[in-house]
Design an enzyme around this catalytic site. Structure first.
Site, mmCIF file in Angstrom:
data_model
loop_
_atom_site.group_PDB
_atom_site.id
_atom_site.type_symbol
_atom_site.label_atom_id
_atom_site.label_comp_id
_atom_site.label_asym_id
_atom_site.label_seq_id
_atom_site.Cartn_x
_atom_site.Cartn_y
_atom_site.Cartn_z
ATOM 1 N N HIS A 103 21.085 -45.221 22.225
ATOM 2 C CA HIS A 103 21.528 -44.070 23.005
ATOM 3 C C HIS A 103 20.419 -43.028 23.089
ATOM 4 O O HIS A 103 20.154 -42.463 24.160
ATOM 5 C CB HIS A 103 22.779 -43.492 22.348
ATOM 6 N N SER A 115 26.653 -38.096 28.819
ATOM 7 C CA SER A 115 25.437 -38.247 28.020
ATOM 8 C C SER A 115 24.246 -38.620 28.886
ATOM 9 O O SER A 115 23.100 -38.323 28.544
ATOM 10 C CB SER A 115 25.623 -39.343 26.960
ATOM 11 N N ASP A 129 19.751 -36.621 19.017
ATOM 12 C CA ASP A 129 20.518 -37.816 19.352
ATOM 13 C C ASP A 129 20.526 -38.740 18.141
ATOM 14 O O ASP A 129 20.313 -38.312 17.012
ATOM 15 C CB ASP A 129 19.867 -38.509 20.565
#
Length: 443
Positions: free
Chosen positions: A174, A388, A136
């Site tokens: 994220h 996601s 990520d």
């Protein structure tokens, strides 16, 4: 949310050079050094190197080297990761909400109810003995929810000019959101991951702002395989026209041959990961595409044969009646299609109409906010939505299944167990929306 057919791209001076086979790689490396280029990384396992060259003729020159199969521009994809919908700072913890769990934000995690995570915990199945690699962007390496489970020695960064630590001055991360959903520790603090005793290997392949290249993603997959990860989660990807990519002026940035060869690379690295014993899981994309009708597109890495592709589900108005609201609507943005989706998992959505306020676990917000997925951020927590967010729920379930089996299973066995335990939401067989079903612990 890192998947879009409309993701813009940038050129750079990096290329992926694929050798015809691994035996040719050393000759290719020796010759590349003679054509005004520098080798940045060797990927001997798959017969490839990542190089940099400022010579505009490099691709043509290198393509003529004996043993070279292809030279692929390693474009930078700008995936435009959105800001969090709502966030909560660590500084706001003086007055935590009332919760049945000592982890005071656990009651905000409706996705755990959907996948029946807590029922597995009741049987002492918590992800122990399982290593999960999270590919990520940057991570908050000091977050109290994650620190207990991070293997700092094996975690690494492949993004030039950045570090593994998320460095932007905001609540958004994220990578942290994804990692927290998988394996935030049950430590009387914050949230709980689906597999709260699993080990996290954090691998930075995207920049903090959301840009990344498939060269870095390939490096991350190979690293995860090398450190013997049991599960690899990739909440990332791009849908690429098989005819190639052109800029606004019509110049070819990625030819159809380049796209085909990029697929070869991703197939090679995911095969290596699968052969190493890793279950590879990826988000299916957020463009609301019927993938059964988009034969011109390939979504990488989700479309690779050894990658499990995850669509997103969500409640609509969960906070208005948490005990009775259906948690399993296909999210409005999620890609779908029998040819593309293997399983579904909680990803959240914001389609609930109206903006009235609701309260859950002592937190007051517009009702629609609670339909999003709540997880760890940079120095705090936040709500977000996307495939996601769905992929790490599935990765957590895979970790629980492996843990139940003593910490060791072949990837095909794990996928078979996921299929057997999944809750069929749309009849028997493979569903266009949910694949073989929404993932579940089976308890």
């Amino acid at each position: 949310v890192i998947s879009s057919v409309e993701a813009s791209v940038e050129t750079n001076d990096r290329y992926i050079v694929l050798a015809q086979n691994s035996n040719q790689l050393q000759n290719v490396v020796n010759r590349i050094n003679a054509v005004d280029a520098t080798v940045l990384y060797e990927m001997a396992e798959v017969g490839a190197v990542i190089v940099t060259s400022s010579d505009a003729a490099f691709k043509n020159n290198a393509s003529g080297i004996r043993g070279v199969q292809s030279v692929i521009p390693d474009l930078v994809y700008n995936f435009n990761i959105p800001e969090p919908e709502e966030s909560i700072s660590i500084d706001a913890l003086d007055d935590p909400p009332n919760s049945g769990s000592a982890d005071f934000y656990f009651d905000l995690q409706w996705g755990h109810n959907a996948v029946r995570a807590h029922d597995a915990w009741a049987e002492d199945i918590r992800g122990q003995g399982v290593r999960v690699a999270v590919l990520d962007g940057g991570f908050d390496l000091t977050h109290p929810d994650l620190v207990p489970n991070i293997n700092f020695g094996l975690s690494t960064n492949f993004v030039a000019g950045e570090t593994l630590q998320y460095a932007l001055p905001d609540a958004f991360s994220h990578g942290n959101h994804v990692a927290g959903t998988i394996a935030a520790a049950e430590n009387d603090f914050g949230i709980i991951g689906v597999a709260p005793d699993a080990e996290l290997v954090l691998v930075k392949v995207l920049g903090d702002a959301g840009s990344g290249s498939f060269g870095n993603i390939a490096l991350g997959i190979l690293h995860a395989a090398a450190v013997e990860a049991d599960v690899i989660n990739m909440s990332l990807g791009a849908a690429i026209p098989q005819s190639g990519i052109r800029d606004a002026d019509g110049n070819v940035l990625l030819s159809s041959k380049d796209v085909a060869e990029l697929r070869v690379l991703m197939n090679r690295v995911t095969n290596i990961a699968n052969q190493s014993g890793a279950v590879v899981i990826s988000s299916a994309g957020n463009s609301a595409l019927d993938r059964d009708k988009t034969s011109d597109l390939i979504t990488l890495p989700a479309d690779m044969p050894n990658v499990i592709s995850i669509s997103a589900t969500s409640p609509i108005g969960w906070a208005t009646d948490p005990a009775n609201i259906d948690l399993d609507n296909l999210a409005s943005y999620s890609n779908y299609g029998r040819s593309a989706i293997d399983f579904a998992a909680p990803g959240g959505d914001s389609v609930y109409p109206g903006n009235e306020l609701c309260s859950v676990a002592g937190i007051l917000n517009p009702c629609w906010v609670f339909d999003l997925v709540f997880s760890t951020g940079n120095q705090g927590w936040y709500w977000s939505a996307g495939t996601s967010m769905a992929s790490p729920h599935a990765a957590g379930i895979a970790a629980l299944i492996i843990s139940e089996n003593g910490g060791s299973m072949k990837p095909a066995q794990v996928e078979a167990a996921m299929r057997q335990r999944a809750e069929r939401l749309d009849g028997s067989g493979r569903s266009a929306s949910f694949g073989m079903g929404r993932v579940s612990s089976g308890y």
